[in-house]
Scaffold this motif. Structure first.
Motif, PDB file in Angstrom:
ATOM      1  N   ARG A  57      -8.807   1.264  -0.561  1.00 11.69           N
ATOM      2  CA  ARG A  57      -7.704   1.197   0.822  1.00 11.69           C
ATOM      3  C   ARG A  57      -8.613   1.314   2.117  1.00 11.69           C
ATOM      4  O   ARG A  57      -9.492   2.261   1.967  1.00 11.69           O
ATOM      5  CB  ARG A  57      -6.792   2.041   0.866  1.00 11.69           C
ATOM      6  N   SER A  58      -8.197   0.449   3.062  1.00  9.65           N
ATOM      7  CA  SER A  58      -9.201   0.510   4.223  1.00  9.65           C
ATOM      8  C   SER A  58      -8.184   0.062   5.401  1.00  9.65           C
ATOM      9  O   SER A  58      -7.098  -0.484   5.103  1.00  9.65           O
ATOM     10  CB  SER A  58     -10.446  -0.052   4.062  1.00  9.65           C
ATOM     11  N   ALA A  66      -0.310   4.374   4.928  1.00 10.01           N
ATOM     12  CA  ALA A  66       0.412   4.097   3.733  1.00 10.01           C
ATOM     13  C   ALA A  66       0.391   2.545   3.570  1.00 10.01           C
ATOM     14  O   ALA A  66       1.129   1.743   3.577  1.00 10.01           O
ATOM     15  CB  ALA A  66       1.824   4.517   3.952  1.00 10.01           C
ATOM     16  N   PRO A  67      -0.879   2.100   3.288  1.00  4.72           N
ATOM     17  CA  PRO A  67      -1.266   0.702   3.177  1.00  4.72           C
ATOM     18  C   PRO A  67      -0.781  -0.021   1.893  1.00  4.72           C
ATOM     19  O   PRO A  67      -1.536  -0.632   0.905  1.00  4.72           O
ATOM     20  CB  PRO A  67      -2.761   0.422   3.268  1.00  4.72           C
ATOM     21  N   GLY A  68       0.462   0.104   1.647  1.00  4.43           N
ATOM     22  CA  GLY A  68       0.979  -0.443   0.333  1.00  4.43           C
ATOM     23  C   GLY A  68       1.275  -1.997   0.157  1.00  4.43           C
ATOM     24  O   GLY A  68       2.440  -2.351   0.152  1.00  4.43           O
ATOM     25  N   ARG A  87      -5.717  -2.940   4.525  1.00  2.00           N
ATOM     26  CA  ARG A  87      -6.239  -3.700   3.082  1.00  2.00           C
ATOM     27  C   ARG A  87      -5.954  -2.736   1.919  1.00  2.00           C
ATOM     28  O   ARG A  87      -6.395  -1.428   1.852  1.00  2.00           O
ATOM     29  CB  ARG A  87      -7.670  -4.363   3.193  1.00  2.00           C
ATOM     30  N   LEU A  88      -5.834  -3.373   0.873  1.00  2.00           N
ATOM     31  CA  LEU A  88      -5.643  -2.697  -0.472  1.00  2.00           C
ATOM     32  C   LEU A  88      -6.133  -3.555  -1.535  1.00  2.00           C
ATOM     33  O   LEU A  88      -5.377  -4.932  -1.619  1.00  2.00           O
ATOM     34  CB  LEU A  88      -4.041  -2.159  -0.536  1.00  2.00           C
ATOM     35  N   LYS A  89      -6.477  -2.933  -2.629  1.00  4.62           N
ATOM     36  CA  LYS A  89      -6.704  -3.697  -4.061  1.00  4.62           C
ATOM     37  C   LYS A  89      -6.674  -2.268  -5.059  1.00  4.62           C
ATOM     38  O   LYS A  89      -6.958  -1.350  -4.586  1.00  4.62           O
ATOM     39  CB  LYS A  89      -7.762  -4.390  -4.287  1.00  4.62           C
ATOM     40  N   GLU A  90      -6.319  -2.775  -6.131  1.00  3.35           N
ATOM     41  CA  GLU A  90      -6.273  -1.735  -7.145  1.00  3.35           C
ATOM     42  C   GLU A  90      -6.653  -2.256  -8.376  1.00  3.35           C
ATOM     43  O   GLU A  90      -6.664  -3.213  -8.901  1.00  3.35           O
ATOM     44  CB  GLU A  90      -4.558  -1.344  -7.293  1.00  3.35           C
ATOM     45  N   ASP A  91      -7.131  -1.170  -9.391  1.00  4.24           N
ATOM     46  CA  ASP A  91      -7.431  -1.605 -10.759  1.00  4.24           C
ATOM     47  C   ASP A  91      -6.872  -0.114 -11.597  1.00  4.24           C
ATOM     48  O   ASP A  91      -6.976   0.962 -11.050  1.00  4.24           O
ATOM     49  CB  ASP A  91      -8.944  -1.532 -11.049  1.00  4.24           C
TER      50      ASP A  91
END
Length: 423
Positions: free
Chosen positions: A84-85, A356-358, A409-413
């Motif tokens: 996240r950023s 809280a960049p969800g 911005r957000l990405k997840e693994d």
């Protein structure tokens, strides 16, 4: 106790899993701040489970599923890696790029147990992380606005859900679960918001606060034909409060867990194939500390922490989930899924949501189960939440925060593994 846990290894495993899962692990969840699914098998099909129970975590999605899983124990863990950023643009004095990955790996345990008491009655217990949020900025994006040190926010939600399912007829099952919810919250480094608060001494750097309360989840599953099954579920709002942060959250520290509901269908078009589809709604906007926009402060003059004070401006999240299961042979079962959620964070609300960049909306999942013996199996899944950026539009008020825009911005693994034991 011996009737519910008939063998000492099972008792030991269950108690160990309960102890592990009772320690909340901070995480940043994926549909809003709720997990995209509960139980490794469900997570492998994008969280589908309302009409498609697969393991003893089923009560987390639909307590009626407790009647379909038999006598079993499931213990699992997920390794969660969010990235996240945030970017702040001119003319803000905080212009620049900021990484919130001061901590980027989280372990999230889970535990489930189900047992059939009679042909009509089954009971279960699910222990799991319902959701949460974590950001850790080593370089504080609010420093030029008075923030001191690192900016770190952490929200954790642990659910302990005993459930019961009643088979009213051979084709219709009704279920209920008691959702015992424990929340923990802490934040530091946002001193610049004290001047906008009704209780400035309770905005930031107050350590960890906790809240425990209860709600219910109800569910139904109907077997329409041998191939078609439908289901529905609803979970009540659960009250929460963080008194140490009564100057940050609306309603003097209120932080309820929102109500949510959904419907699902599963279809078995061939002997070794199953398709599942769920639709879920999470009513985030009904919680003032989450749903109220920042304009409550800047336009309406309601300070942070007041009865109708500003929140994160989140909208309700609506999710469509699609999953497919293929039993390859007696030992191997393969799974895959995809889900899409609506965007909870409007472009006008990105500034406060630096914390809280969800914002992720799309998940692609895959997994498998390997049957190691007649009674035991191993399951695993991989989930990728595709990178999403929400660019601010009129997001940073010139007064009192200096103007400019905030882009988040957000990405997840996620990788998960579980062990299941049938007895």
């Amino acid at each position: 106790m011996s009737q519910l846990f008939p063998a000492s290894p099972l008792r030991a495993a269950a108690l160990a899993a309960l102890c592990a899962a009772a320690l909340p692990q901070s995480a940043l969840a994926t549909n809003g701040y709720f997990s995209h699914g509960y139980g490794v098998k469900s997570q492998a099909i994008a969280g589908v489970g309302i009409a498609l129970p697969q393991d003893a975590l089923t009560a987390a999605t639909n307590p009626a599923g407790t009647a379909f899983t038999g006598d079993r124990l499931d213990v699992g863990v997920n390794l969660f890696k969010p990235s996240r950023s945030a970017e702040i643009t001119a003319p803000s004095p905080a212009e620049g790029n900021y990484s919130a990955d001061g901590r980027d790996l989280f372990l999230i345990p889970e535990f489930g147990y189900t047992r059939q008491i009679s042909p009509q009655l089954s009971v279960g217990l699910a222990v799991y992380g319902n959701g949460g949020m974590n950001t850790s900025y080593d370089r504080n994006p609010f420093e030029k606005l008075g923030g001191q040190g690192k900016a770190v926010m952490n929200l954790e939600q642990l659910f302990i859900s005993p459930s019961v399912a009643w088979k009213a007829t051979p084709d219709h099952v009704f279920g209920a679960a008691l959702n015992l919810a424990h929340q923990r919250f802490s934040i530091r480094g946002i001193d610049g918001f004290k001047g906008a608060s009704a209780a400035p001494d309770n905005v930031t750097d107050q350590g960890t606060d906790s809240s425990t309360n209860a709600g219910i989840r109800l569910g139904w599953i109907g077997q329409l034909t041998p191939e078609w099954r439908v289901g529905a579920t609803w979970s009540s709002k659960i009250q929460g409060r963080f008194d140490k942060y009564k100057g940050l959250f609306a309603e003097q520290g209120g932080f309820d867990i929102p109500a949510n509901y959904g419907v699902g269908v599963s279809w078995q078009p061939a002997q070794n194939w199953t398709l599942g589809l769920d639709y879920q709604v999470i009513e985030l906007s009904d919680v003032k500390s989450v749903g109220n926009p920042l304009s409550q402060l800047t336009v309406q003059g309601q300070p942070l922490g007041s009865s109708n004070g500003p929140g994160f401006g989140w909208k309700d999240v609506k999710v469509v989930k699609l999953g497919v299961i293929h039993q390859l042979n007696d030992a191997w079962t393969l799974r895959a899924g995809y889900s899409h959620a609506t965007q909870p964070i409007p472009k006008s609300e990105t500034f406060f949501n630096i914390l809280a960049p969800g914002v992720v909306q799309d998940h692609l999942t895959a997994g498998f189960t390997w049957k190691a013996s007649t009674n035991s199996e191993w399951s695993a899944h991989y989930t990728h939440a595709f990178a999403k950026t929400v660019k601010g539009q009129n997001s940073i008020p010139p007064v009192p925060f200096g103007g400019g825009e905030a882009n988040i911005r957000l990405k997840e693994d996620i990788i998960g593994v579980s062990y299941g034991w049938k007895f």
